[in-house]
Design a protein around this motif. Structure first.
Motif, PDB file in Angstrom:
ATOM      1  N   LEU A   6     -10.243  -3.443   4.894  1.00  0.00           N
ATOM      2  CA  LEU A   6     -10.435  -2.489   5.982  1.00  0.00           C
ATOM      3  C   LEU A   6      -9.478  -2.784   7.134  1.00  0.00           C
ATOM      4  O   LEU A   6      -9.792  -2.579   8.294  1.00  0.00           O
ATOM      5  N   GLY A   7      -8.295  -3.282   6.782  1.00  0.00           N
ATOM      6  CA  GLY A   7      -7.265  -3.483   7.789  1.00  0.00           C
ATOM      7  C   GLY A   7      -6.550  -2.186   8.106  1.00  0.00           C
ATOM      8  O   GLY A   7      -7.019  -1.082   7.772  1.00  0.00           O
ATOM      9  N   VAL A   8      -5.383  -2.283   8.722  1.00  0.00           N
ATOM     10  CA  VAL A   8      -4.645  -1.094   9.141  1.00  0.00           C
ATOM     11  C   VAL A   8      -4.272  -0.234   7.940  1.00  0.00           C
ATOM     12  O   VAL A   8      -4.514   0.981   7.910  1.00  0.00           O
ATOM     13  N   SER A   9      -3.677  -0.853   6.908  1.00  0.00           N
ATOM     14  CA  SER A   9      -3.244  -0.063   5.763  1.00  0.00           C
ATOM     15  C   SER A   9      -4.428   0.419   4.936  1.00  0.00           C
ATOM     16  O   SER A   9      -4.424   1.545   4.427  1.00  0.00           O
ATOM     17  N   GLY A  10      -5.469  -0.419   4.794  1.00  0.00           N
ATOM     18  CA  GLY A  10      -6.639   0.000   4.036  1.00  0.00           C
ATOM     19  C   GLY A  10      -7.353   1.165   4.685  1.00  0.00           C
ATOM     20  O   GLY A  10      -7.771   2.121   4.005  1.00  0.00           O
ATOM     21  N   THR A  11      -7.513   1.113   5.992  1.00  0.00           N
ATOM     22  CA  THR A  11      -8.147   2.217   6.711  1.00  0.00           C
ATOM     23  C   THR A  11      -7.342   3.500   6.561  1.00  0.00           C
ATOM     24  O   THR A  11      -7.896   4.586   6.341  1.00  0.00           O
ATOM     25  N   ALA A  12      -6.023   3.391   6.669  1.00  0.00           N
ATOM     26  CA  ALA A  12      -5.162   4.566   6.515  1.00  0.00           C
ATOM     27  C   ALA A  12      -5.270   5.144   5.109  1.00  0.00           C
ATOM     28  O   ALA A  12      -5.330   6.371   4.932  1.00  0.00           O
ATOM     29  N   ALA A  13      -5.319   4.270   4.102  1.00  0.00           N
ATOM     30  CA  ALA A  13      -5.436   4.743   2.723  1.00  0.00           C
ATOM     31  C   ALA A  13      -6.772   5.440   2.497  1.00  0.00           C
ATOM     32  O   ALA A  13      -6.834   6.512   1.868  1.00  0.00           O
ATOM     33  N   ARG A  36     -16.819  -3.047  11.785  1.00  0.00           N
ATOM     34  CA  ARG A  36     -17.923  -2.097  11.916  1.00  0.00           C
ATOM     35  C   ARG A  36     -17.477  -0.810  12.606  1.00  0.00           C
ATOM     36  O   ARG A  36     -17.915   0.292  12.264  1.00  0.00           O
ATOM     37  N   ALA A  37     -16.601  -0.940  13.607  1.00  0.00           N
ATOM     38  CA  ALA A  37     -16.092   0.254  14.290  1.00  0.00           C
ATOM     39  C   ALA A  37     -15.260   1.107  13.348  1.00  0.00           C
ATOM     40  O   ALA A  37     -15.373   2.346  13.340  1.00  0.00           O
ATOM     41  N   ALA A  38     -14.429   0.472  12.535  1.00  0.00           N
ATOM     42  CA  ALA A  38     -13.625   1.221  11.565  1.00  0.00           C
ATOM     43  C   ALA A  38     -14.509   1.899  10.540  1.00  0.00           C
ATOM     44  O   ALA A  38     -14.257   3.044  10.140  1.00  0.00           O
ATOM     45  N   SER A  67      -5.088  -3.826  -0.112  1.00  0.00           N
ATOM     46  CA  SER A  67      -4.290  -4.124   1.066  1.00  0.00           C
ATOM     47  C   SER A  67      -3.260  -5.188   0.711  1.00  0.00           C
ATOM     48  O   SER A  67      -3.457  -5.970  -0.226  1.00  0.00           O
ATOM     49  N   PRO A  68      -2.144  -5.249   1.451  1.00  0.00           N
ATOM     50  CA  PRO A  68      -1.055  -6.156   1.074  1.00  0.00           C
ATOM     51  C   PRO A  68      -1.460  -7.618   0.954  1.00  0.00           C
ATOM     52  O   PRO A  68      -0.916  -8.338   0.122  1.00  0.00           O
ATOM     53  N   GLY A  69      -2.415  -8.054   1.763  1.00  0.00           N
ATOM     54  CA  GLY A  69      -2.766  -9.469   1.751  1.00  0.00           C
ATOM     55  C   GLY A  69      -3.591  -9.904   0.549  1.00  0.00           C
ATOM     56  O   GLY A  69      -3.762 -11.094   0.322  1.00  0.00           O
TER      57      GLY A  69
END
Length: 468
Positions: A6-13, A36-38, A67-69
């Protein structure tokens, strides 16, 4: 569909898939305020977020977007493979979501070092030529966000897209992102350089290099560093190749003639004709590896049709990111330079090569990389070394083997406040005309939240030194 992380790229996807009517389940191991906010934001799109360690594949999963990580050996990836479910990354998803007929072409950059500088130089050149361009990927917005906005702009969807569709995207790709990519076909692609890095993630240098190589197969134009054995080897199997070099270029290359950057690849007659692109003085900050970055960016821009004069204007308008061979101050006729972004030995070697007489500040997390070659090459330039961080002992041992006459000061401790002592010790070793260079050759997370925080701590300590 499953989105892992749920990082930047995961949220965008997750957002992009949900807006296309897919049922999306996001798996996130961390359960904090940001997560939780995301999750609450995504819930409005019908996305389900499951918190906690998730090693099993959700029932009915048809695709996993990681996600990349997320490491290749993660249990979730293994479960997907056993179930015959495809695993891709956000970059691959973005490529599949783009409009093949009308989508903005990609100019793609990877490499061990120099990616962000090169992609920002490229974006400046494209903008100088009048193109609507964006830097995306490992820098700027996630690629899937840019593709979604760009597509919405072409369709005229109110509130969803950019005011106008992009003409071209400058795409920075890490080895993590490329590992999970399969079908990318950029208009042009470059591997700036290849040296050991992230071995702890990939498992071996060979796997790391293989991830970098994924940028090339679908590219219409393959651009490589003729001065870098790894880059040249990865490009060798392909037909439409363009090299760049710090030497005089042959036909089919960009390079340097006296004090000029010139193109002998994208001219009407590369055998008999060269186009002047810029002067060495236009490259800021000036260092040999930054000239290589400028040539790589110019090659990508020229592949897209950017005229020579826009290459020069782009370089003139380019603003370097912080903590990349940035001059902090001159104190007592000694220069203090922040290259905290030199987070691996290859980057540190390029930084050290830019100065003649150096007191070197080094250490951090080496991520499985060796430093013997780095120290051996830098030894004639070193006047002293100050070591900090978790793997400083490995750097000290290499100095003892290859630069035994260089005085070394070891600064123990993990607290960030020790940077004042580090700078004080470096100042004591330096003489007028020397450069005190923070080029750690290791990552920062053993002591700092980021390489930026490490660089800021160094710069603040230097400023305090100047006020004494």
């Amino acid at each position: 569909m499953v989105v892992a992380g749920l990082g930047v790229s995961g949220t965008a996807a997750a957002r992009a898939l949900a807006r296309r009517g897919e049922h999306v389940v996001v798996l996130e191991s961390a359960d904090g305020e940001r997560q939780r906010a995301a999750a609450a934001d995504l819930a409005s799109l019908g996305v389900e977020v499951r918190f906690g360690e998730q090693d099993e594949l959700p029932e009915g999963a048809s695709l996993v977007v990681v996600s990349p990580g997320w490491r290749p050996d993660h249990p979730l990836a293994a479960a997907a493979h056993r179930a015959g479910v495809e695993v891709i990354g956000e970059v691959e998803l973005a490529w599949r979501l783009r409009d093949d007929a009308r989508g903005a072409p990609w100019l793609a950059i990877t490499g061990t070092n120099g990616k962000t500088t090169a992609v920002r130089m490229l974006t400046a050149m494209l903008t100088a030529a009048g193109h609507r361009a964006a830097a995306v990927g490992n820098v700027g917005d996630p690629i899937v966000t840019a593709v979604t906005r760009e597509g919405a702009a072409r369709e005229g969807v109110a509130g969803e897209g950019a005011a106008e569709p992009y003409d071209v995207l400058a795409v920075e790709l890490s080895s993590f992102q490329l590992h999970w990519s399969k079908s990318l076909a950029p208009l042009a692609a470059v591997v700036l350089n290849v040296a050991p890095d992230h071995i702890d993630w990939h498992g071996s240098f060979e796997e790391y290099a293989a991830a970098k190589a994924r940028i090339y197969p679908g590219a219409q134009t393959v651009i490589y560093n003729a001065d870098d054995e790894g880059s040249a080897a990865l490009a060798a199997p392909y037909g439409r190749r363009v090299g760049f070099t710090l030497g005089v270029p042959r036909p089919g290359q960009l390079g340097v003639v006296e004090d000029l950057l010139v193109d002998r690849a994208f001219t009407a007659d590369p055998v008999h004709e060269a186009a002047e692109l810029a002067g060495l003085a236009d490259v800021r900050p000036f260092a040999p590896h930054n000239v290589a970055n400028a040539l790589a960016a110019a090659a990508l821009a020229r592949a897209y049709g950017v005229p020579p004069e826009a290459v020069r204007r782009g370089l003139a308008e380019f603003v370097p990111d912080p903590h990349r061979i940035a001059h902090v101050a001159t104190v007592g006729a000694v220069d203090y330079v922040d290259d905290s972004k030199a987070t691996n030995p290859h980057a540190a070697a390029a930084s050290l090569a830019a100065y003649r007489s150096i007191v070197w500040i080094a250490g951090g997390l080496l991520k499985g990389a060796e430093v013997d070659d780095l120290v051996r090459q830098a030894a004639p330039r070193l006047r002293g070394a100050v070591l900090l961080g978790a793997d400083r002992e490995r750097v000290r041992e290499a100095l003892a083997r290859h630069a035994p006459d260089v005085p070394v000061v070891d600064v123990p401790g993990q607290e960030t406040g020790i940077m004042d002592r580090v700078v004080t010790e470096a100042a004591a070793l330096a003489s007028p005309g020397d450069t005190v260079l923070l080029a750690p050759a290791g990552a920062s997370l053993d002591m700092f939240t980021s390489y930026g925080a490490r660089g800021e701590a160094f710069a603040a300590a230097v400023r305090r030194l100047a006020q004494r």
